[in-house]
Write a protein that holds these residues in place. Structure first.
Motif, PDB file in Angstrom:
ATOM      1  N   LYS A  66      38.094  44.248  40.826  1.00  0.00           N
ATOM      2  CA  LYS A  66      38.679  44.516  39.476  1.00  0.00           C
ATOM      3  C   LYS A  66      38.482  43.382  38.351  1.00  0.00           C
ATOM      4  N   GLU A  68      39.379  42.652  34.649  1.00  0.00           N
ATOM      5  CA  GLU A  68      40.039  43.094  33.370  1.00  0.00           C
ATOM      6  C   GLU A  68      39.827  41.993  32.300  1.00  0.00           C
ATOM      7  N   THR A  70      41.321  41.092  28.618  1.00  0.00           N
ATOM      8  CA  THR A  70      42.727  41.866  27.920  1.00  0.00           C
ATOM      9  C   THR A  70      42.499  41.669  26.556  1.00  0.00           C
ATOM     10  N   ASP A  78      40.375  40.354  40.034  1.00  0.00           N
ATOM     11  CA  ASP A  78      41.368  40.624  40.898  1.00  0.00           C
ATOM     12  C   ASP A  78      42.852  40.133  40.625  1.00  0.00           C
ATOM     13  N   ASP A  81      43.635  34.834  36.506  1.00  0.00           N
ATOM     14  CA  ASP A  81      43.355  34.295  35.314  1.00  0.00           C
ATOM     15  C   ASP A  81      41.913  33.406  35.482  1.00  0.00           C
ATOM     16  N   ARG A 111      30.680  50.675  34.292  1.00  0.00           N
ATOM     17  CA  ARG A 111      32.043  50.044  33.708  1.00  0.00           C
ATOM     18  C   ARG A 111      32.195  50.147  32.374  1.00  0.00           C
ATOM     19  N   ILE A 115      34.668  52.451  29.626  1.00  0.00           N
ATOM     20  CA  ILE A 115      35.300  51.831  28.435  1.00  0.00           C
ATOM     21  C   ILE A 115      35.268  52.414  27.224  1.00  0.00           C
TER      22      ILE A 115
END
Ligand code: DC
Length: 189
Positions: A66, A68, A70, A78, A81, A111, A115
């Motif tokens: 995963k 991410e 922000t 996952d 940070d 991916r 998005i």
């Protein structure tokens, strides 16, 4: 106002992310730094001790991973940070290697496209206008000389307490990665 997608391509350290962040905040858009995704993939591969040319193993590891990003520019792998770790010189070199792998690109491009489905995205990278968001309403190519880019990266590193490379090393790295990114077989920049 109707939202569009904006693609910004250009070499490392040209200021793509800085400009994208500003535009995203002005317009209320989402900024996606795709270089950070390649960097995070490289970070994971190194963490797992994988050979950076082993497409099969890297892809398998990436599949269950995963990533991410922000709105405030942080990157989580996952849940961990890794925002500063992925900016290190070692990861810059590794990211240039994993970004050559066809299946890594396919995974990350899928991916990125997902998005951007709902528009209102400003995405920066190397293949955004040509591959990821071919239909982007606005496409920008942003560049600067290797020296100006090395200068930016050196200052950024100092500000972030990343002191693992001299200005000369950063310049040599940028020139080498430019060459590598431009001459790879898959989606050459
Ligand atoms: O922009 P950056 O320095 O953070 O990118 C890290 C590496 O990832 C760089 O070697 C180019 C590669 N990259 C890519 O191949 N395609 C993208 N869309 C974004 C980055």
């Amino acid at each position: 106002m109707k939202k569009i997608n904006i693609a910004i391509d250009g070499p490392s350290a040209a200021g793509k992310s800085t400009i994208s962040k500003k535009v995203a905040s002005e317009l209320g858009y989402v900024h996606l730094d795709t270089g950070a995704m390649y960097r995070t993939c490289a970070y994971k591969a190194l963490q797992l001790g994988l050979d950076l040319e082993d497409e099969e193993k890297i892809c398998n590891a990436l599949a269950g991973t995963k990533i991410e990003l922000t709105p405030d520019g942080k990157v989580f792998l996952d849940g961990e940070d890794v925002s500063l770790d992925i900016r290190k010189d070692e990861i810059s070199k590794a990211a240039s290697l994993v970004s050559k792998l066809k299946r890594v690109r396919e995974d990350l491009v899928a991916r990125q496209q997902k998005i951007a489905e709902n528009k209102g995205i400003i995405m920066d990278g190397r293949d955004i206008g040509t591959v990821v968001l071919k239909d982007a309403e606005l496409k920008i190519y942003l560049t600067a000389s290797a020296k100006a880019r090395a200068d930016r990266r050196y200052k950024q590193n100092q500000e972030n307490g990343i002191l693992d490379a001299t200005y000369e090393e950063i310049l040599a790295d940028i020139e080498q990665r430019d060459y590598q990114d431009m001459h790879r077989e898959n989606s050459p920049f």
